[in-house]
Write a protein that holds these residues in place. Structure first.
Motif, PDB file in Angstrom:
ATOM      1  N   VAL A 224       0.772  -1.168   0.230  1.00 34.54           N
ATOM      2  CA  VAL A 224      -0.053  -0.035  -0.219  1.00 34.54           C
ATOM      3  C   VAL A 224       0.871   1.220   0.020  1.00 34.54           C
ATOM      4  O   VAL A 224       1.680   1.237   0.990  1.00 34.54           O
ATOM      5  N   THR A 225       0.573   2.167  -0.940  1.00 36.86           N
ATOM      6  CA  THR A 225       1.548   3.217  -1.127  1.00 36.86           C
ATOM      7  C   THR A 225       0.740   4.391  -1.937  1.00 36.86           C
ATOM      8  O   THR A 225      -0.421   4.317  -2.232  1.00 36.86           O
ATOM      9  N   GLU A 226       1.566   5.301  -2.305  1.00 35.30           N
ATOM     10  CA  GLU A 226       0.844   6.446  -3.124  1.00 35.30           C
ATOM     11  C   GLU A 226       0.465   6.034  -4.520  1.00 35.30           C
ATOM     12  O   GLU A 226       1.055   5.003  -5.048  1.00 35.30           O
ATOM     13  N   PRO A 227      -0.603   6.407  -4.902  1.00 31.17           N
ATOM     14  CA  PRO A 227      -1.222   5.772  -6.273  1.00 31.17           C
ATOM     15  C   PRO A 227      -0.187   5.962  -7.428  1.00 31.17           C
ATOM     16  O   PRO A 227      -0.044   4.829  -7.893  1.00 31.17           O
ATOM     17  N   GLY A 228       0.259   7.005  -7.556  1.00 31.46           N
ATOM     18  CA  GLY A 228       1.512   7.310  -8.537  1.00 31.46           C
ATOM     19  C   GLY A 228       2.733   6.184  -8.295  1.00 31.46           C
ATOM     20  O   GLY A 228       3.056   5.597  -9.557  1.00 31.46           O
ATOM     21  N   LYS A 229       3.078   5.906  -7.149  1.00 32.47           N
ATOM     22  CA  LYS A 229       4.149   5.000  -6.818  1.00 32.47           C
ATOM     23  C   LYS A 229       3.663   3.561  -7.162  1.00 32.47           C
ATOM     24  O   LYS A 229       4.495   2.866  -8.021  1.00 32.47           O
ATOM     25  N   ALA A 230       2.276   3.174  -6.955  1.00 28.08           N
ATOM     26  CA  ALA A 230       1.767   1.962  -7.054  1.00 28.08           C
ATOM     27  C   ALA A 230       1.934   1.675  -8.548  1.00 28.08           C
ATOM     28  O   ALA A 230       2.259   0.607  -9.270  1.00 28.08           O
ATOM     29  N   ARG A 231       1.493   2.644  -9.453  1.00 27.91           N
ATOM     30  CA  ARG A 231       1.355   2.522 -10.659  1.00 27.91           C
ATOM     31  C   ARG A 231       2.585   2.484 -11.684  1.00 27.91           C
ATOM     32  O   ARG A 231       3.106   1.586 -12.429  1.00 27.91           O
ATOM     33  N   ARG A 232       3.689   3.132 -10.956  1.00 30.40           N
ATOM     34  CA  ARG A 232       5.187   3.194 -11.540  1.00 30.40           C
ATOM     35  C   ARG A 232       5.576   1.667 -11.299  1.00 30.40           C
ATOM     36  O   ARG A 232       6.318   1.199 -11.996  1.00 30.40           O
ATOM     37  N   LEU A 233       5.541   1.157 -10.111  1.00 33.13           N
ATOM     38  CA  LEU A 233       6.291  -0.099  -9.587  1.00 33.13           C
ATOM     39  C   LEU A 233       5.488  -1.059 -10.482  1.00 33.13           C
ATOM     40  O   LEU A 233       6.148  -1.962 -11.289  1.00 33.13           O
ATOM     41  N   ALA A 234       4.141  -1.094 -10.975  1.00 36.45           N
ATOM     42  CA  ALA A 234       3.525  -2.237 -11.837  1.00 36.45           C
ATOM     43  C   ALA A 234       3.961  -1.972 -13.025  1.00 36.45           C
ATOM     44  O   ALA A 234       4.077  -2.947 -13.741  1.00 36.45           O
ATOM     45  N   GLY A 235       4.381  -0.868 -13.656  1.00 33.98           N
ATOM     46  CA  GLY A 235       5.028  -0.613 -14.661  1.00 33.98           C
ATOM     47  C   GLY A 235       6.530  -1.153 -14.907  1.00 33.98           C
ATOM     48  O   GLY A 235       6.896  -1.304 -16.246  1.00 33.98           O
ATOM     49  N   ARG A 236       7.223  -1.421 -14.075  1.00 35.69           N
ATOM     50  CA  ARG A 236       8.481  -1.705 -14.143  1.00 35.69           C
ATOM     51  C   ARG A 236       8.889  -3.128 -14.552  1.00 35.69           C
ATOM     52  O   ARG A 236       8.116  -4.084 -14.714  1.00 35.69           O
ATOM     53  N   ALA A 237       9.947  -3.315 -15.143  1.00 30.66           N
ATOM     54  CA  ALA A 237      10.332  -4.641 -15.404  1.00 30.66           C
ATOM     55  C   ALA A 237      10.260  -5.488 -14.566  1.00 30.66           C
ATOM     56  O   ALA A 237      10.772  -5.032 -13.352  1.00 30.66           O
ATOM     57  N   PRO A 238      10.097  -6.831 -14.530  1.00 19.07           N
ATOM     58  CA  PRO A 238       9.988  -7.796 -13.362  1.00 19.07           C
ATOM     59  C   PRO A 238      11.446  -7.531 -12.379  1.00 19.07           C
ATOM     60  O   PRO A 238      11.191  -7.901 -11.361  1.00 19.07           O
ATOM     61  N   GLU A 239      12.438  -7.793 -12.999  1.00 18.03           N
ATOM     62  CA  GLU A 239      13.795  -7.696 -12.208  1.00 18.03           C
ATOM     63  C   GLU A 239      13.933  -6.400 -11.532  1.00 18.03           C
ATOM     64  O   GLU A 239      14.103  -6.586 -10.319  1.00 18.03           O
ATOM     65  N   GLY A 263      -1.037  -6.184  -9.952  1.00 17.59           N
ATOM     66  CA  GLY A 263      -2.047  -5.549 -10.325  1.00 17.59           C
ATOM     67  C   GLY A 263      -2.248  -4.214  -9.080  1.00 17.59           C
ATOM     68  O   GLY A 263      -1.334  -4.396  -8.247  1.00 17.59           O
ATOM     69  N   VAL A 264      -2.860  -3.360  -9.602  1.00 22.50           N
ATOM     70  CA  VAL A 264      -2.879  -2.230  -8.577  1.00 22.50           C
ATOM     71  C   VAL A 264      -4.426  -1.891  -8.359  1.00 22.50           C
ATOM     72  O   VAL A 264      -5.418  -1.861  -9.143  1.00 22.50           O
ATOM     73  N   ILE A 265      -4.686  -1.813  -6.985  1.00 22.86           N
ATOM     74  CA  ILE A 265      -6.108  -1.617  -6.391  1.00 22.86           C
ATOM     75  C   ILE A 265      -6.064  -0.306  -5.728  1.00 22.86           C
ATOM     76  O   ILE A 265      -5.445  -0.061  -4.965  1.00 22.86           O
ATOM     77  N   PRO A 266      -7.374   0.458  -6.224  1.00 23.73           N
ATOM     78  CA  PRO A 266      -7.567   1.508  -5.387  1.00 23.73           C
ATOM     79  C   PRO A 266      -7.938   1.485  -4.103  1.00 23.73           C
ATOM     80  O   PRO A 266      -8.514   0.454  -3.707  1.00 23.73           O
ATOM     81  N   MET A 267      -7.460   2.132  -3.313  1.00 21.96           N
ATOM     82  CA  MET A 267      -7.889   1.951  -1.768  1.00 21.96           C
ATOM     83  C   MET A 267      -9.062   2.859  -1.373  1.00 21.96           C
ATOM     84  O   MET A 267      -9.081   4.151  -1.328  1.00 21.96           O
ATOM     85  N   ARG A 268     -10.285   2.022  -1.103  1.00 25.74           N
ATOM     86  CA  ARG A 268     -11.655   2.779  -0.965  1.00 25.74           C
ATOM     87  C   ARG A 268     -12.031   1.843  -0.051  1.00 25.74           C
ATOM     88  O   ARG A 268     -11.886   0.557   0.307  1.00 25.74           O
ATOM     89  N   GLY A 269     -13.362   2.365   0.697  1.00 31.13           N
ATOM     90  CA  GLY A 269     -14.320   1.590   1.491  1.00 31.13           C
ATOM     91  C   GLY A 269     -15.653   1.869   1.200  1.00 31.13           C
ATOM     92  O   GLY A 269     -16.012   2.810   0.544  1.00 31.13           O
ATOM     93  N   LEU A 270     -16.426   0.846   1.681  1.00 27.35           N
ATOM     94  CA  LEU A 270     -17.990   1.128   1.363  1.00 27.35           C
ATOM     95  C   LEU A 270     -18.949   0.192   2.584  1.00 27.35           C
ATOM     96  O   LEU A 270     -18.076  -0.965   2.595  1.00 27.35           O
ATOM     97  N   THR A 271     -19.718   0.879   2.858  1.00 24.63           N
ATOM     98  CA  THR A 271     -20.663   0.006   3.882  1.00 24.63           C
ATOM     99  C   THR A 271     -22.204   0.192   3.490  1.00 24.63           C
ATOM    100  O   THR A 271     -22.474   1.680   3.065  1.00 24.63           O
TER     101      THR A 271
END
Length: 405
Positions: A224-239, A263-271
């Motif tokens: 769990v991190t900043e959305p931009g960082k999560a997307r950047r991590l997901a787009g990196r080469a596997p190594e 995958g990247v999952i937005p952090m949200r909640g619902l009840t």
């Protein structure tokens, strides 16, 4: 299978929907499951605690599930926030509660596959691998029209159709939603050092970084991190990604390698404002959504199913139908306390990591120290984390419920 109107229609074929259909068909209700088995986001796994294990044992699927899962014998928490009040690492061990394991961790798609296979061979369970085109709910009961044109009037419709639930919307049930300035990177990684069946959670300033054991030298990741960082991590080469994960984990599991899609999952909640009424009941993410912290999501969803089963059996025992208003009201009341308690706890933990206020850091650090040194408090926290202190539904109380070896 007859195409007469079923007693119960379950809409949604993810893990919660499949579990609900299997559970209620086994109790003798003519049940229709509507939907294709749902595929989760890439890299998603589910950690199942003891009550959920007992539930799967009662459904007759535990042997198949356990063959694909890894037990969780210990849970380790490491404060990596850089706070002046950071406590030492804290480890909870299942032996402290006299358990063989806290539960198990399994890829979501494997769990769905096992449940779907069982559904195909369960008497009294009709499968309709399609979608609901129209739905309406009134005091006269639910009315459904499938995409194929088939019209249905079940006595009870169970919405297990996720956070964008059509059942919930058509029943006019409002929701409370909230968002976090975070996203979660998920994936599965292999490593050179054994995990020893230990789940490790680093608390960082952007959220938890968690590695949960899988069979062999593999672990699932929820970062769990900043959305931009999560997307950047997901787009990196596997190594490159594997190296970042290894460094964030302080090389505790040695060299790491990506072994599947991330995958990247937005952090949200619902009840949902209510969980049942007018021939409708909600289970799983149709009723409540959590960020992937603390492994509460599916465990709560399976408790929904088991609690609804108890309410419907009690109604039948007193001669009432499965759409009995008192039974549905009892289900609604009973689940609200559990869900509200978990929601507040997860929300408080997550927000406490995001703040840099010294007072909050001090309170969080003091709480961790207390858990590390006061044994009765540790045991209470572990038991409450695994299951509600007020008790579990009947199907989650089977002998050996927390001994999933």
């Amino acid at each position: 299978m007859s195409h007469a109107d079923p007693d119960i229609a379950v809409i949604g074929a993810g893990a919660a929907g499949l579990a609900a259909a299997l559970c209620l068909a086994r109790e003798g209700f003519h049940t229709l499951l509507i939907g294709d088995p749902a595929i989760a986001a890439p890299g998603r796994t589910v950690a199942l605690f003891g009550g959920s294990v007992a539930f799967l044992q009662a459904l007759g699927v535990w042997e198949a599930v356990s063959a694909r899962a890894a037990p969780m014998d210990a849970m380790r928490i490491i404060d990596d926030t850089g706070s002046l009040f950071a406590p030492p690492p804290l480890t909870f061990r299942c032996a402290e509660l006299g358990l063989d394991s806290f539960g198990c961790n399994i890829p979501n798609d494997d769990l769905v596959g096992v449940l779907a296979a069982q559904a195909r061979q369960t008497p009294g369970l009709e499968l309709a691998p399609e979608t609901v085109a129209e739905a309406s709910f009134s005091p006269a009961g639910p009315q459904l029209v499938l995409a194929s044109g088939r019209a249905l009037r079940p006595r009870l419709a169970i919405g297990a159709d996720g956070g964008r639930s059509l059942v919930r919307a058509r029943a006019g049930v409002g929701v409370r939603t909230w968002d976090y300035p975070q996203a979660a990177l998920t994936g599965v990684f292999s490593h050179t050092q054994p995990h020893r069946n230990t789940s490790t959670e680093f608390h960082t300033r952007h959220g938890p970084f968690t590695l949960v054991p899988l069979p062999g030298k593999r672990s699932s990741l929820v970062w769990v991190t900043e959305p931009g960082k999560a997307r950047r991590l997901a787009g990196r080469a596997p190594e490159a990604l594997a190296l970042e994960v290894e460094q964030q984990a302080r090389s505790m599991l040695g060299a790491m390698r990506v072994t599947g899609p991330c995958g990247v999952i937005p952090m949200r909640g619902l009840t949902a404002e209510r969980f049942a009424g007018h021939g409708m009941a909600l289970v799983g993410e149709a009723a409540h959504m959590f960020p992937p912290i603390g492994a509460q999501g599916l465990n709560l969803g399976l408790r929904d199913v088991a609690a609804l089963r108890d309410a419907l059996i009690a109604a039948r025992d007193r001669g009432a139908r499965c759409d009995d208003a008192d039974a549905l009201a009892a289900y609604d009341r009973g689940r609200r306390l559990d869900v509200t308690t978990r929601t507040r706890a997860i929300d408080a933990l997550n927000r406490s990591l995001l703040t840099r206020l010294p007072g909050v850091d001090f309170l969080r650090g003091a709480g961790m120290l207390a858990l590390g040194h006061i044994r009765p408090l540790r045991r209470l926290a572990m038991r409450e984390g695994l299951a509600p202190l007020l008790g579990l539904p009947a199907m989650m109380q089977a002998d050996g419920a927390s001994r999933p070896r």
